[in-house]
Scaffold this active site. Sequence first.
Site, mmCIF file in Angstrom:
data_model
loop_
_atom_site.group_PDB
_atom_site.id
_atom_site.type_symbol
_atom_site.label_atom_id
_atom_site.label_comp_id
_atom_site.label_asym_id
_atom_site.label_seq_id
_atom_site.Cartn_x
_atom_site.Cartn_y
_atom_site.Cartn_z
ATOM 1 N N HIS A 48 -29.466 38.144 -4.115
ATOM 2 C CA HIS A 48 -28.764 39.413 -3.903
ATOM 3 C C HIS A 48 -28.784 40.308 -5.131
ATOM 4 O O HIS A 48 -28.935 39.837 -6.246
ATOM 5 C CB HIS A 48 -27.313 39.184 -3.456
ATOM 6 C CG HIS A 48 -26.408 38.600 -4.504
ATOM 7 N ND1 HIS A 48 -26.136 37.257 -4.580
ATOM 8 C CD2 HIS A 48 -25.689 39.176 -5.502
ATOM 9 C CE1 HIS A 48 -25.288 37.028 -5.575
ATOM 10 N NE2 HIS A 48 -24.997 38.178 -6.166
ATOM 11 N N HIS A 65 -21.296 37.382 -15.766
ATOM 12 C CA HIS A 65 -22.747 37.221 -15.637
ATOM 13 C C HIS A 65 -23.430 38.567 -15.535
ATOM 14 O O HIS A 65 -22.906 39.520 -14.961
ATOM 15 C CB HIS A 65 -23.138 36.312 -14.473
ATOM 16 C CG HIS A 65 -22.672 36.740 -13.106
ATOM 17 N ND1 HIS A 65 -21.530 37.434 -12.871
ATOM 18 C CD2 HIS A 65 -23.232 36.534 -11.886
ATOM 19 C CE1 HIS A 65 -21.398 37.640 -11.569
ATOM 20 N NE2 HIS A 65 -22.414 37.101 -10.953
ATOM 21 N N HIS A 105 -14.911 33.944 -5.090
ATOM 22 C CA HIS A 105 -15.732 32.890 -5.679
ATOM 23 C C HIS A 105 -14.903 32.070 -6.660
ATOM 24 O O HIS A 105 -14.066 32.618 -7.383
ATOM 25 C CB HIS A 105 -16.885 33.493 -6.486
ATOM 26 C CG HIS A 105 -17.982 34.064 -5.658
ATOM 27 N ND1 HIS A 105 -18.605 33.375 -4.655
ATOM 28 C CD2 HIS A 105 -18.600 35.266 -5.710
ATOM 29 C CE1 HIS A 105 -19.554 34.136 -4.135
ATOM 30 N NE2 HIS A 105 -19.565 35.291 -4.737
ATOM 31 N N GLU A 130 -24.304 42.467 -2.631
ATOM 32 C CA GLU A 130 -22.906 42.076 -2.825
ATOM 33 C C GLU A 130 -22.166 43.272 -3.385
ATOM 34 O O GLU A 130 -22.709 44.022 -4.201
ATOM 35 C CB GLU A 130 -22.801 40.926 -3.848
ATOM 36 C CG GLU A 130 -21.360 40.537 -4.174
ATOM 37 C CD GLU A 130 -21.213 39.575 -5.367
ATOM 38 O OE1 GLU A 130 -22.005 39.664 -6.321
ATOM 39 O OE2 GLU A 130 -20.280 38.766 -5.340
ATOM 40 N N HIS A 151 -25.482 43.068 -11.394
ATOM 41 C CA HIS A 151 -26.292 41.884 -11.686
ATOM 42 C C HIS A 151 -27.146 41.530 -10.480
ATOM 43 O O HIS A 151 -26.963 42.106 -9.406
ATOM 44 C CB HIS A 151 -25.392 40.681 -12.045
ATOM 45 C CG HIS A 151 -24.522 40.202 -10.903
ATOM 46 N ND1 HIS A 151 -23.252 40.661 -10.701
ATOM 47 C CD2 HIS A 151 -24.763 39.333 -9.882
ATOM 48 C CE1 HIS A 151 -22.735 40.074 -9.622
ATOM 49 N NE2 HIS A 151 -23.632 39.264 -9.105
ATOM 50 N N TYR A 201 -20.579 39.866 1.038
ATOM 51 C CA TYR A 201 -22.045 39.901 1.077
ATOM 52 C C TYR A 201 -22.525 40.442 2.416
ATOM 53 O O TYR A 201 -21.965 40.100 3.457
ATOM 54 C CB TYR A 201 -22.621 38.497 0.897
ATOM 55 C CG TYR A 201 -22.448 37.949 -0.495
ATOM 56 C CD1 TYR A 201 -23.427 38.147 -1.462
ATOM 57 C CD2 TYR A 201 -21.302 37.245 -0.850
ATOM 58 C CE1 TYR A 201 -23.271 37.658 -2.738
ATOM 59 C CE2 TYR A 201 -21.142 36.756 -2.131
ATOM 60 C CZ TYR A 201 -22.136 36.957 -3.069
ATOM 61 O OH TYR A 201 -21.967 36.474 -4.324
#
Lengths: 103, 306
Positions: free
Chosen positions: B213, B198, B245, B264, B153, B254
């Site tokens: 990112h 996501h 997260h 990431e 993503h 990261y």
Amino acid sequence: MTHTITITDTEETFSCRETQHLLAGMMQLGKKGIPVGCRGGGCGVCKIHILCGTYETKKMSRVRITEQEENAGTLLACRVFPKSDIQLQVLGHLNDAVNTTKA
Amino acid sequence: MAMTGILRPGHVQLRVLDIDEAVTHYCDNMGLIETDRDDQGRVYLKCWDEHDKFSVVLEPSDSSGMNHMAFKVRTEQDLWRFESNVKNFGVETTRIPAEELNGCGERVSFVAPGGHRFDLYAEKESVGNGIPTTNPAPWSEDTVGMKAIRFDHCLLYGDDHDEEVRFFVEALEFELSEQVVDGEMQIAAFLSCSTKAHDIAFIRHGEPGKLHHASFLLGSWEQVLRAADIISMKDIPLDVGPTRHGLTRGMTIYYFDPSGNRNEVFAEDSYRYPDSPVLTWTADNSGQAIFYHSRTLVESFMGVVS
């Protein structure tokens, strides 16, 4: 070979090797809030203006530093490698950190 | 039911300042595999477990950032249907002929309201993942470094957040999976076109068209820690992590590529179904939402984009 870098705004100095970029040297000052971003010339947070001294640069994103700025010595500290002692001013985010935070 | 419409993030084309440094970073450090180069100097890469020819294109440029992100749709009919959806939303589209990127079919290209360019395509040359499709091995022996499994993503910062999110929901049929809100105002939106937590995310910002990112999947938390070892061993500029997260539950780290584009690698995040509830984080708790352990926002992570 190591050179002495002077931040003219505060008269502070730090030493920086020729193989080390100026931001890496400046980080040794240990000030809180020195904006260490991408360290690849892409994000633009470590802007400086070189007043005198010789140096080599690596490519910086044109979105962050225009050709005119680069020719005038306005650069990103993470892409500048000193070849002599250097006097510089810090700009933008970096200025806030260097000039307002006690070491 | 199988996925329909938009299947997944298909590739991201990143601008890089030095192509050789970029190839070393993405291939030797992260484990992507070079599959082609073209006469514009662009280098095509894929992660080991991807079947299509490329998921990352490195473009030599005088600036950093994202040229475009592309999604693969399931059929050619879907491509034309989404082209029509995008136009009906009021966003102009152009068609890019097949083979403008080697091995990629015809693309429908447009600039979304936050200033990011996206392309859609239905066809891409399949080169396989190096493992037979009959009695397959669980992993490829031909991968090095962080051994990234797939391009997963992007998180993007744009200047018309609300319209960009509405565009993805209404025109591209994504669903909101998680969000950060400050009262009535949405600060961050995590959107899915699949069962992933996501496939793209957006954060409200002042400038158009910025990349926060590009993210790649790893197999486990242990692999994230191993990536952290590689980041230090190879002197890669670290941003944040390894940590977890709150948003999406992912275990993450990261860092930056040599042109200042943030990457990431992550593992073991959440999942969703079309009937899953939207998860909401409040702005007063955004430290925990973003970095679940330290609960503290990191200035470089919040503010630095390419």
